[in-house]
Design an enzyme around this catalytic site. Sequence first.
Site, PDB file in Angstrom:
ATOM      1  N   ARG A 107       0.808  -1.229   0.000  1.00  0.00           N
ATOM      2  CA  ARG A 107       0.000   0.000   0.000  1.00  0.00           C
ATOM      3  C   ARG A 107       0.838   1.275   0.000  1.00  0.00           C
ATOM      4  O   ARG A 107       0.303   2.364  -0.172  1.00  0.00           O
ATOM      5  CB  ARG A 107      -0.978  -0.024   1.189  1.00  0.00           C
ATOM      6  N   ASN A 118      35.706  39.027   8.399  1.00  0.00           N
ATOM      7  CA  ASN A 118      34.481  39.450   7.720  1.00  0.00           C
ATOM      8  C   ASN A 118      34.540  39.036   6.252  1.00  0.00           C
ATOM      9  O   ASN A 118      35.480  39.367   5.541  1.00  0.00           O
ATOM     10  CB  ASN A 118      34.332  40.967   7.820  1.00  0.00           C
TER      11      ASN A 118
HETATM   12  C1  UD1 Z   1      -0.540  -6.645  11.478  1.00  0.00           C
HETATM   13  C2  UD1 Z   1      -1.299  -7.603  12.394  1.00  0.00           C
HETATM   14  C3  UD1 Z   1      -2.575  -6.914  12.892  1.00  0.00           C
HETATM   15  C4  UD1 Z   1      -2.208  -5.619  13.585  1.00  0.00           C
HETATM   16  C5  UD1 Z   1      -1.371  -4.719  12.676  1.00  0.00           C
HETATM   17  C6  UD1 Z   1      -0.834  -3.542  13.438  1.00  0.00           C
HETATM   18  C7  UD1 Z   1      -0.843  -9.854  11.547  1.00  0.00           C
HETATM   19  C8  UD1 Z   1      -1.339 -11.000  10.768  1.00  0.00           C
HETATM   20  N1  UD1 Z   1      -1.647  -8.796  11.641  1.00  0.00           N
HETATM   21  O1  UD1 Z   1      -1.335  -6.428  10.317  1.00  0.00           O
HETATM   22  O2  UD1 Z   1      -3.237  -7.764  13.814  1.00  0.00           O
HETATM   23  O3  UD1 Z   1      -3.400  -4.938  13.974  1.00  0.00           O
HETATM   24  O4  UD1 Z   1      -0.227  -5.451  12.161  1.00  0.00           O
HETATM   25  O5  UD1 Z   1      -0.115  -2.682  12.590  1.00  0.00           O
HETATM   26  O6  UD1 Z   1       0.239  -9.940  12.106  1.00  0.00           O
HETATM   27  N2  UD1 Z   1       6.125  -8.669   7.991  1.00  0.00           N
HETATM   28  C9  UD1 Z   1       7.190  -9.498   7.766  1.00  0.00           C
HETATM   29  N3  UD1 Z   1       7.012 -10.654   7.071  1.00  0.00           N
HETATM   30  C10 UD1 Z   1       5.795 -11.029   6.603  1.00  0.00           C
HETATM   31  C11 UD1 Z   1       4.697 -10.176   6.840  1.00  0.00           C
HETATM   32  C12 UD1 Z   1       4.889  -9.014   7.545  1.00  0.00           C
HETATM   33  O7  UD1 Z   1       8.312  -9.188   8.158  1.00  0.00           O
HETATM   34  O8  UD1 Z   1       5.737 -12.110   6.011  1.00  0.00           O
HETATM   35  C13 UD1 Z   1       6.355  -7.429   8.755  1.00  0.00           C
HETATM   36  C14 UD1 Z   1       6.063  -6.155   7.985  1.00  0.00           C
HETATM   37  O9  UD1 Z   1       7.227  -5.686   7.341  1.00  0.00           O
HETATM   38  C15 UD1 Z   1       5.610  -5.199   9.078  1.00  0.00           C
HETATM   39  C16 UD1 Z   1       4.956  -6.111  10.087  1.00  0.00           C
HETATM   40  O10 UD1 Z   1       5.470  -7.401   9.844  1.00  0.00           O
HETATM   41  O11 UD1 Z   1       6.666  -4.541   9.710  1.00  0.00           O
HETATM   42  C17 UD1 Z   1       3.449  -6.103   9.997  1.00  0.00           C
HETATM   43  O12 UD1 Z   1       3.050  -6.537   8.730  1.00  0.00           O
HETATM   44  P1  UD1 Z   1       1.848  -5.867   7.951  1.00  0.00           P
HETATM   45  O13 UD1 Z   1       1.749  -6.472   6.615  1.00  0.00           O
HETATM   46  O14 UD1 Z   1       1.941  -4.389   8.047  1.00  0.00           O
HETATM   47  O15 UD1 Z   1       0.633  -6.382   8.830  1.00  0.00           O
HETATM   48  P2  UD1 Z   1      -0.791  -5.711   8.989  1.00  0.00           P
HETATM   49  O16 UD1 Z   1      -1.667  -6.155   7.888  1.00  0.00           O
HETATM   50  O17 UD1 Z   1      -0.630  -4.265   9.229  1.00  0.00           O
END
Ligand code: UD1
Length: 450
Positions: A15, A359
Amino acid sequence: MSIALVILAAGKGTRMNSDIPKVLHPIAQAPMLVHAMRAGAVLSPERTVIVTGHGSEAVAKATLAEDETAQIAIQAEQLGTAHAVAQAREALQGFNGDVVVLYGDTPFLQPETLERMIEARAKNDLVILGFEAADPARYGRLVMNGQTLERIVEYKDASDKERDITLCNSGLLACDAELLFSLIDSVGNDNAAGEYYLPDVVAIARSRGLNVTAVACDEAQTLGVNSRVDLAAADAVFQARARADLLDLGVTLMAPETVYLAADTVIGRDTVIEPNVVFGPGVTVESGATIRAFSHLEGCHVSRGAIVGPYARLRPGAELAENTRVGNFVEIKNAEIAEGAKVNHLSYIGDATVGAATNIGAGTITCNYDGVMKHQTTIGQNVFVGSNTMLVAPVTIGDGAMTATGTVVTRDVEADALAVARAKQDNKPGYARKLFDMLTAKKARRDKGA
Ligand code: UD1
Ligand code: MG
């Protein structure tokens, strides 16, 4: 209790609509991952593991620049947050203690919150950090039963009733390392996203009869960044906080909302910052200085009593001693301006030293670049550099010397000498009158013909 930080930073951040890994997008000009690392540092972690995937090389570089002892775990394929934590298992080999999982995209955590999580951990097997969301949007929802957290349901998988819950998952948790990996081993990917969800460890822990609870903090701390809109909001939150901190410390901000700060900006008491000043990374301003309107500072140090701007640009390596003056439309780069020296108007001083009480006249340029290499200009104390002097580096001007206005200095000037290098003036009596008459006649002929 030993603590290991695991910071998840592998996600692509679809996103964000960007080629840059999400966690490297800056807030107040420092990657959001670095903000998360600084927040976690209050726990004095024994180990810090950053899980990277998308753009892992760039992420590793930013990580190690902040903390050279950090370990990098690669998550080649992003199969979900539980899968991400599992990648840290190797780096945590031989570690006994608690793992605190942070997200690289949740940069505003306060030390006190992490401490409360650690306190709650003493009485629980697993602690999740939650927050009351004003607009719960797509966050995971915490399903509570009294003080017990039963499970976390992702927005995508939630029923309408569950979507009404406003207590949301920040993503942060604290759990004994060995237990956490054992819980993660039981996480499946049978859900709307087909991902291994870290929040699923809650229901698994409950099914094993373990104690799970949630600690809540205010939403600003858990602000997750998923889009450019979130990024802008996070930056605004950071700026508002940083400005308020400066005001508390005794800094005057004439129009606080127009001053843009970096994550590491340091400003001393009784310094006045006029409107519309931008601070890049690495700036320290001592007490009692004035930064006037529309100035841009980056990688520089401004000492007590100095006055900078309006419309000044201080670039990396600009070092202003006490009571110096840097005025309008002046650029200083990699240069030391000694005590009481003045560079007041329309000048470029780069790769130079300027001695005390010297200066620098309007329009002076250090010609530091020959198209291939940069060269140094050394200007002594009590020097008077005349307006529009070109200092062709490498060149040295001795103490107490003077350069005549419009001089192009190509050779060193010894102390107390006057350097003059410009064409001699020749006044031709009556020539101006003749020239005006000639041109006026010419214009009249042309207007008639047209
Ligand atoms: C996640 C949580 C959600 C929470 C939200 C808060 C899960 C399934 N959901 O959702 O409950 O409310 O964060 O912001 O955990 N990442 C990895 N590897 C992966 C997937 C993600 O390292 O395979 C990292 C991303 O870089 C990020 C974090 O984990 O820093 C969160 O991932 P993101 O995809 O933002 O999860 P959300 O959909 O926001
Ligand atoms: Mg997120």
